[in-house]
Structures are given as structure tokens and as C-alpha cells.
Design a protein around this motif. Structure first.
Motif, PDB file in Angstrom:
ATOM      1  N   GLU A 187       0.829  -1.208   0.000  1.00 45.50           N
ATOM      2  CA  GLU A 187       0.000   0.000   0.000  1.00 45.50           C
ATOM      3  C   GLU A 187       0.860   1.254   0.000  1.00 45.50           C
ATOM      4  N   PHE A 188       2.054   1.151   0.560  1.00 49.93           N
ATOM      5  CA  PHE A 188       2.976   2.285   0.532  1.00 49.93           C
ATOM      6  C   PHE A 188       4.396   1.783   0.747  1.00 49.93           C
ATOM      7  N   SER A 189       5.352   2.622   0.382  1.00 43.84           N
ATOM      8  CA  SER A 189       6.770   2.306   0.557  1.00 43.84           C
ATOM      9  C   SER A 189       7.375   3.281   1.567  1.00 43.84           C
ATOM     10  N   LEU A 190       8.309   2.776   2.366  1.00 48.65           N
ATOM     11  CA  LEU A 190       8.910   3.559   3.451  1.00 48.65           C
ATOM     12  C   LEU A 190      10.416   3.358   3.450  1.00 48.65           C
TER      13      LEU A 190
ATOM     14  N   ARG B 247      -0.471   3.542   8.234  1.00 52.10           N
ATOM     15  CA  ARG B 247      -1.402   3.049   7.221  1.00 52.10           C
ATOM     16  C   ARG B 247      -2.604   3.963   7.028  1.00 52.10           C
ATOM     17  N   ARG B 248      -3.087   4.542   8.092  1.00 55.45           N
ATOM     18  CA  ARG B 248      -4.323   5.332   8.035  1.00 55.45           C
ATOM     19  C   ARG B 248      -4.072   6.794   7.681  1.00 55.45           C
ATOM     20  N   LEU B 249      -2.812   7.189   7.511  1.00 59.17           N
ATOM     21  CA  LEU B 249      -2.479   8.610   7.371  1.00 59.17           C
ATOM     22  C   LEU B 249      -2.426   9.052   5.915  1.00 59.17           C
ATOM     23  N   ASN B 250      -2.628  10.356   5.733  1.00 57.48           N
ATOM     24  CA  ASN B 250      -2.473  10.980   4.421  1.00 57.48           C
ATOM     25  C   ASN B 250      -1.005  10.889   4.003  1.00 57.48           C
ATOM     26  N   ARG B 251      -0.726  10.598   2.765  1.00 56.92           N
ATOM     27  CA  ARG B 251       0.649  10.421   2.311  1.00 56.92           C
ATOM     28  C   ARG B 251       1.163  11.596   1.501  1.00 56.92           C
TER      29      ARG B 251
END
Length: 288
Positions: free
Chosen positions: A44-47, A158-162
Motif C-alpha cells: 500500500e505504501f513504501s517507506l 497506514r491510516r495517514l495521508n501520504r
């Protein structure tokens, strides 16, 4: 007889070749486990977590590789960890760190003089868009005396604006929510759009010197950035009793614990979170 002597003479050489083959084959296989893990099937996202440390801190880097190597980030996040160094100034650094790069491939070398509050954080963040072969959704700057729990961290993100995201432990310590002046240098996180802004804006470029975490907050204030501001409390904090109101006792929902400069503190933290719970019984060792 001569043929027999020739055969026997070559045996040690063949044995040596065999040993070298086995060593390099299995070293190569093992080395792969320390490089960036393969991406999740559908992340869902990369960090990217950049741990700022000094070239001579070899033991600390190897210890942190163990600490993070036994963790499993949440499967929905593609998480990479790198150690961030400035220019190498000693002959032994150039050789030893080259070996680390060959073995682990987890070091970013910046074109800067090694420092804490004279621009290293700016060099790290501003270099990423040109330095990296890819973009990340989120970028974290962390100290090498902080223990980050990767699963709780990625789940909290996970729940935050990116976009326009500024996340960490808010200062002053008593603040809650998004009211913080800036995020503690123990480990703050920015969305990629802010990293690109830092790389191209004169605002941070002209304000590099000063307490690095405070300066990042100043950049964002002057640039009217970081409107999505999240202070992760009580999940991020300083080690119990180490820093007044910024400290509290260890809690199960911990995301990060800071000020682990002593081995007894690391021992306390690793025991609290039962980090070695996955150790399988074996006759090859005895651990009480």
C-alpha cells in the motif's frame, strides 16, 4: 609412482578450491538476506528509514542490523532501512565501509562533512530525489540510539495521508495531536512531496545550521508545509527517566524508544518486547 605423487600434491589445492567455492556460495546466499527485502505482493505504501550514524560506529551498525533483521514489518508496507554517512576521511573507513556495502548494500554516502547540527539532515533529505533510483511514499530520519518497532510503525502510518505529512514525536513533549512546534530528531517522517520540496527550495538551503529537528520544523513553518502533522504519542518517547516529560515507562503499543546509548537500556527494551521469542530450542547452544 610419479602420477600418484602428482595426484596427492594436487589434493590440498583442490580441497582449498572446494572450500573457497562453498564459502563464497553460502556467503552470497546469506548476504541476500541482509539486502532490501523483496517488495510485498501489493504494498500500500513504501517507506525508507535512514538511520543517521557515524562512519566509525561499526559495532552499532552491526547490532542494529540484527535488531531490525529479526523484525517483520506489516506485509502491506515495503520497508527499506539504510545507514546514512557523510564523507569518509580515513583509509580504514574507505576499506571497511566498502566491505559493508559489498556485504549488506545498506549504506548511503552523502557528500558532506560528518556533523550533527550543521547540515547533515538537510544533506540527507535534499539528496534523496537525485541519489535514489526510485521514489518512496514516505521517508524517515532516525537516530542510531532509537529502537523502532517496524510493525507498529507501519500500522500507525497506514491510516495517514501520504502527502504534506509530518510525523513523529511532537515537541514540546506535553503537546498532543498536531499542535507540536516540531518533531523530535529521534525519528521523524516526511511524505515524498516534502522531501522533493526540501531538495529544491531555498528555505531549507539557507537554514542548515542549528538543532536539526528544530530546523526541519522551521523549514516547514516558513514554507507553509507539513499541514498533515501527526504526533505519535504515547507510542514514541524517550527511555524511562532519561528526559523529563519526554520519557515514560515502556508500553506495549510502542513505536519507538529513544536514548538507548547504553547496553543496559537496550537489554531492558529487548527483554520487554520479548524480541528473542522466536528462538528455537537446540542442543547446539544453551540459553537460560
Amino acid at each position: 609412482m610419479r602420477k600418484q605423487r602428482a595426484i596427492f600434491a594436487t589434493l590440498p589445492f583442490l580441497a582449498l578450491l572446494s572450500l573457497l567455492f562453498v564459502f563464497f556460495f553460502f556467503s552470497g546466499q546469506h548476504a541476500k538476506t541482509h539486502r532490501d527485502p523483496p517488495p510485498a505482493a501489493h504494498p500500500e505504501f513504501s517507506l525508507l528509514i535512514g538511520i543517521l550514524t557515524r562512519p566509525d560506529n561499526y559495532d552499532r551498525r552491526h547490532f542494529l542490523r540484527l535488531v531490525y533483521g529479526v523484525q517483520s514489518p506489516a506485509p502491506f508496507a515495503e520497508t527499506h532501512i539504510k545507514f546514512v554517512l557523510c564523507n569518509l576521511t580515513k583509509a580504514e573507513q574507505r576499506v571497511f565501509i566498502a566491505l559493508e556495502i559489498l556485504r549488506f548494500d545498506d549504506i548511503l554516502l552523502l557528500d558532506c562533512a560528518e556533523n550533527m547540527n550543521s547540515g547533515k539532515t538537510h544533506a540527507y533529505l535534499s539528496s534523496l530525489p537525485a541519489l535514489l533510483p526510485r521514489r518512496y511514499d514516505l521517508v524517515m530520519k532516525a537516530d542510531d540510539d532509537v529502537y523502532i518497532r517496524l510493525d507498529p510503525l507501519t500500522r500507525s502510518l497506514r491510516r495517514l495521508n501520504r502527502t504534506d505529512l509530518y510525523y513523529g514525536f511532537g515537541i514540546p513533549c506535553a503537546t498532543r495531536g498536531g499542535a507540536a512546534d516540531y518533531m523530535s530528531g529521534m525519528g521523524f517522517l516526511l511524505s515524498w512531496d516534502l522531501v522533493e520540496w526540501i531538495a529544491g527550495s531555498d528555505v531549507p538551503a539557507n537554514r542548515k545550521v542549528g538543532p536539526e529537528d528544530k530546523m526541519v520544523g522551521e523549514w516547514l513553518r516558513l514554507g507553509r508545509k507539513g499541514r498533515n502533522r501527526v504526533s505519535e504519542k504515547p507510542g514514541m518517547y524517550d527511555y524511562p527517566g532519561s528526559n523529563g516529560r519526554c520519557s515514560h515507562e515502556l508500553v506495549p503499543e510502542t513505536v519507538a524508544v529513544h536514548r538507548l546509548k547504553r547496553w543496559d537500556r537496550w537489554l531492558h527494551v529487548l527483554r520487554f518486547f520479548n524480541v528473542t521469542a522466536g528462538l528455537k530450542p537446540s542442543k547446539l547452544y544453551h540459553i537460560d
